[in-house]
Write an enzyme that holds these catalytic residues in place. Sequence first.
Site, PDB file in Angstrom:
ATOM      1  N   ASP A   1       4.166 -18.622  -8.652  1.00  0.00           N
ATOM      2  CA  ASP A   1       3.836 -20.043  -8.716  1.00  0.00           C
ATOM      3  C   ASP A   1       3.074 -20.404  -7.442  1.00  0.00           C
ATOM      4  OD1 ASP A   1       4.048 -22.990  -9.179  1.00  0.00           O
ATOM      5  OD2 ASP A   1       5.462 -22.377 -10.723  1.00  0.00           O
TER       6      ASP A   1
ATOM      7  N   HIS B   1      -0.288 -19.476  -7.586  1.00  0.00           N
ATOM      8  CA  HIS B   1      -1.051 -20.610  -8.102  1.00  0.00           C
ATOM      9  C   HIS B   1      -1.770 -21.372  -7.001  1.00  0.00           C
ATOM     10  CE1 HIS B   1       1.687 -20.854 -11.936  1.00  0.00           C
ATOM     11  NE2 HIS B   1       1.069 -19.689 -11.807  1.00  0.00           N
TER      12      HIS B   1
END
Length: 393
Positions: free
Chosen positions: A217, A240
């Site tokens: 993430d 991310h």
Amino acid sequence: MGILRVVSLLSLFAWMAHATGPTRVFNIKDFGAIADGTTDSSEALLNAWKEACALDGIARVLIPEGTFLVGPAVFKGPCKGSMVFQVKGIVKAPTDLNKFESDGWIVFNYINGLMITGGGTFDGQGASAWPHNKCPKSVKCKLLPTSIRLNFVNDATIRGISSVNSKFFHMNIFACKNIKITSVKISAPEDSPNTDGIHIGDSTGVKISRSVIGTGDDCISIGPGSSNISISNVFCGPGHGISVGSLGRYPNEKDVVGLHVRNCTLTGTDNGVRIKTFEASSPSSASNFTFEDIVMNNVYNPIIIDQEYCPYASCSKEFPSRVKISDISFTNIRGVSASQVAINLLCSKGVPCQNVQVSDINLVYNGQDGDSTASCSNVKGVSSGQLIPPSCL
């Protein structure tokens, strides 16, 4: 001796030189901890902390070399003196989720003056828990435990440690002041859900530097109520990217003010530097952000503002986002974009972005179907210097 351990020892000596009072070491083995990786050493560690916290001076809780099964554990303050949590070995989390009554594994609450260091590793053993994480698909989900939580902690340093395979976030900094995180290594597989490296919320004066973060993430995420945040010399990927948000998910969120991201390198991430807000949000603001001197290596969406963010199958689109974004600067960002749209500034129709500055950008698209492009919607700003792709402002 590993480089993290050398860094942590040097920083510990420097930190102790500025602290006052006697120093005493509380080795958890002296309290009954067993370094076999299977015997629960939680009680020994908590008892060591309790005695150390009562010392009027510098108290060092030592987790020596070896593998210790611990947790969940809450380390409460305030303490009489300055606390050092020195991890030389490996601290392993339980795999049984039934052992966790809350969403934290190693939790520090209400402490003034804390150092977490030692060159050791926190192993969240997250692989067994990731299949139970429903949060990527459902708003109403049970949060899995974050590996390291700091709640209401002031004047703390996290230096020279590793965190691997968290069940949820690796670190969560909440309602804290003056926190330094440096020379840490955080890792989890790129397909592990919600394993954010470092999440910051309702905190001020957080500085993250000289660290390597690769997760499933956001490498670093900045939530509502954060102010005066500095991120420098961070290597991010996979993951991310470095994100502000998501913002606007809950009513009455606090503003985000003051973020400086510089001298960072992102490699193979799904996003680069990102600001993301939900539609149909309560009013709030995000302002005074600077992103500069950043290298993108094969990164999708290297520069992105997304005010129509929706990670679920559907989100409310009743009205545009009411998170007002202003005074944002993107400067000297260079490298290779994995998406043709290298700059995507998708702002709110209701409160358009104000004073967005883009300068000296060189982002080349690595595809075969044309050059990199920029897209702007509902944004007011200026551009200058060399610009690849050409500006849309």
